[in-house]
Design a protein around this motif. Structure first.
Motif, PDB file in Angstrom:
ATOM      1  N   LYS A  55       0.658  -1.030   0.124  1.00 21.09           N
ATOM      2  CA  LYS A  55       0.134   0.079   0.431  1.00 21.09           C
ATOM      3  C   LYS A  55       0.642   1.290   0.213  1.00 21.09           C
ATOM      4  O   LYS A  55       0.596   2.238  -0.585  1.00 21.09           O
ATOM      5  N   LEU A  56       1.566   1.215   0.547  1.00 21.46           N
ATOM      6  CA  LEU A  56       2.894   2.539   0.298  1.00 21.46           C
ATOM      7  C   LEU A  56       3.638   2.340  -0.374  1.00 21.46           C
ATOM      8  O   LEU A  56       3.279   4.241  -1.000  1.00 21.46           O
ATOM      9  N   LEU A  57       3.555   1.599  -1.283  1.00 20.27           N
ATOM     10  CA  LEU A  57       3.583   1.798  -2.583  1.00 20.27           C
ATOM     11  C   LEU A  57       2.769   1.769  -3.956  1.00 20.27           C
ATOM     12  O   LEU A  57       3.077   2.671  -5.005  1.00 20.27           O
ATOM     13  N   GLY A  58       1.688   2.442  -3.369  1.00 17.88           N
ATOM     14  CA  GLY A  58       0.437   2.469  -4.527  1.00 17.88           C
ATOM     15  C   GLY A  58      -0.162   1.384  -4.632  1.00 17.88           C
ATOM     16  O   GLY A  58      -0.841   1.445  -5.981  1.00 17.88           O
ATOM     17  N   GLY A  59       0.412   0.088  -4.374  1.00 18.53           N
ATOM     18  CA  GLY A  59      -0.052  -0.325  -5.010  1.00 18.53           C
ATOM     19  C   GLY A  59      -1.687  -1.391  -4.077  1.00 18.53           C
ATOM     20  O   GLY A  59      -2.469  -0.058  -3.611  1.00 18.53           O
ATOM     21  N   ASN A  60      -2.272  -2.107  -5.026  1.00 22.43           N
ATOM     22  CA  ASN A  60      -3.850  -2.546  -4.076  1.00 22.43           C
ATOM     23  C   ASN A  60      -3.838  -3.904  -3.876  1.00 22.43           C
ATOM     24  O   ASN A  60      -4.140  -4.963  -4.123  1.00 22.43           O
ATOM     25  N   PRO A  61      -3.569  -3.705  -2.539  1.00 24.08           N
ATOM     26  CA  PRO A  61      -3.443  -5.373  -1.898  1.00 24.08           C
ATOM     27  C   PRO A  61      -4.588  -6.027  -1.174  1.00 24.08           C
ATOM     28  O   PRO A  61      -5.605  -5.179  -0.949  1.00 24.08           O
ATOM     29  N   GLN A  62      -5.227  -6.804  -2.250  1.00 27.57           N
ATOM     30  CA  GLN A  62      -5.871  -7.573  -1.487  1.00 27.57           C
ATOM     31  C   GLN A  62      -6.022  -8.511  -0.339  1.00 27.57           C
ATOM     32  O   GLN A  62      -5.151  -9.585  -0.565  1.00 27.57           O
ATOM     33  N   ILE A  63      -6.043  -8.353   0.612  1.00 27.44           N
ATOM     34  CA  ILE A  63      -5.580  -9.499   2.146  1.00 27.44           C
ATOM     35  C   ILE A  63      -6.517 -11.191   1.812  1.00 27.44           C
ATOM     36  O   ILE A  63      -7.603 -10.853   1.984  1.00 27.44           O
ATOM     37  N   MET A  64      -5.968 -12.019   1.865  1.00 29.34           N
ATOM     38  CA  MET A  64      -6.911 -13.837   2.122  1.00 29.34           C
ATOM     39  C   MET A  64      -6.220 -14.304   3.159  1.00 29.34           C
ATOM     40  O   MET A  64      -5.239 -14.941   3.227  1.00 29.34           O
ATOM     41  N   ALA A  65      -6.890 -14.083   4.121  1.00 30.04           N
ATOM     42  CA  ALA A  65      -6.874 -14.280   5.826  1.00 30.04           C
ATOM     43  C   ALA A  65      -7.625 -15.424   6.313  1.00 30.04           C
ATOM     44  O   ALA A  65      -9.323 -14.606   6.064  1.00 30.04           O
TER      45      ALA A  65
END
Length: 311
Positions: free
Chosen positions: A58-68
């Motif tokens: 997220k800091l890098l500007g990405g769009n993370p989706q957590i699966m947990a």
């Protein structure tokens, strides 16, 4: 573009014992150990590999989706993710379970005694990769054993490129399991100790393993890292850190850099250097999610450290 990050979410309770364990443990009484350590310092951090990787991406500007998977005690972490605007869509709550927890006591010599409760992490196989949409890359990070195997198979079946990151989950798998992961994955990332274990358990050398994936990445702490790809080995220097305070989560920060570089079509030397820089930024802060550079600051640090612009 979204990255699906399969792995653990955990609370890390970190305590400091203002003495040395060796002064309170009698070697001749190890067989009947009964000790108590007064720990006047304690902090609770948001952690887990999936949480840390998502935070850095997220800091890098990405769009993370957590699966947990998480437990009934997850509310503070949920609020933290909401504040960061990181989606919780694929985080499953497991009733009658705790979120994974690590209890770490450190003495003045930096020796550590850790107790880890996996809790809801053991139910990670309840989640399925096909429940997520618009995913361009994934990572299988340390998690429940069944979940890691299942998610690797599902990424491969879906044709979604992914990184296999065994981390502290390595002891759960034998040589056959590990060879299956390598066969399914597009990328493999390890630290130097894990790389030795992988070679010992599979009977394969790193160059042999690298032939089966697009790239195999090995981190070596202050010695930097190596990227095996296309019959070449790129030596990646270790980025300088402004301070060395806490290595917790540095590997996860590095992996976020890998995900960002791969997703954005960067060459391997640049991807590795970005990953190295993210680890260096993290190590100057305590906890896995307390550093907060802007994207502009990351780019400036990259140019200062490596002498060229980060696109």
């Amino acid at each position: 573009m979204s990255a699906l990050i399969c792995g653990s979410l955990a609370f890390d309770s970190i305590m400091v014992f203002h003495d040395h364990f060796k002064n309170h443990i009698l070697p001749e009484k190890i067989h009947m150990l009964n000790v108590s350590f007064l720990v006047p310092e304690m902090r609770r951090e948001f952690g887990g590999c999936a949480g840390n990787i998502a935070y850095n991406l997220k800091l890098l500007g990405g769009n993370p989706q957590i699966m947990a998977t998480c437990g009934a005690d997850f509310a503070p972490y949920a609020a933290h993710l909401d504040k960061l605007e990181i989606s919780r869509k694929h985080i499953r709550s497991v009733d009658d379970s705790f979120t994974a927890q690590a209890f770490i006591t450190t003495d003045l010599s930096d020796n550590q005694i850790t107790a880890f409760h996996p809790g809801a992490m053991n139910f990670s196989h309840f989640n399925h990769v096909d429940q997520a949409s618009d995913i361009t890359i994934g990572i299988v990070a340390p998690d429940g054993r069944n979940g890691m195997l299942q998610h690797a198979r599902e990424f491969h079946a879906a044709g979604t490129p992914f990184i296999f990151d065994p981390g502290q989950g390595m002891p759960m798998f034998d040589g056959n399991d590990l060879m299956e992961f390598v066969a399914l994955a597009d990328y493999v990332t390890l630290n130097d100790y894990e790389a030795e274990l992988l070679q010992n358990r599979t009977g394969k050398t790193l160059p042999e393993l690298a032939q089966q994936v697009r790239a195999l990445i090995v981190t070596c702490g202050e010695l930097g890292s190596q990227i095996y790809t296309g019959g070449q080995i790129f030596d990646i220097p270790c980025a300088r850190a402004s301070a060395v305070l806490d290595p917790t989560g540095c590997g996860d920060a590095y992996r976020a850099g890998l995900l960002h570089g791969i997703s954005n079509g960067m060459d391997w030397p640049t991807t590795g250097r970005l990953a190295s820089l993210m680890g260096a930024i993290k190590i100057a802060h305590r906890g896995g999610q307390n550093h907060a550079p802007s994207q502009g600051e990351i780019k400036k640090l990259f140019k200062t450290e490596f002498g060229y612009e980060l696109d």
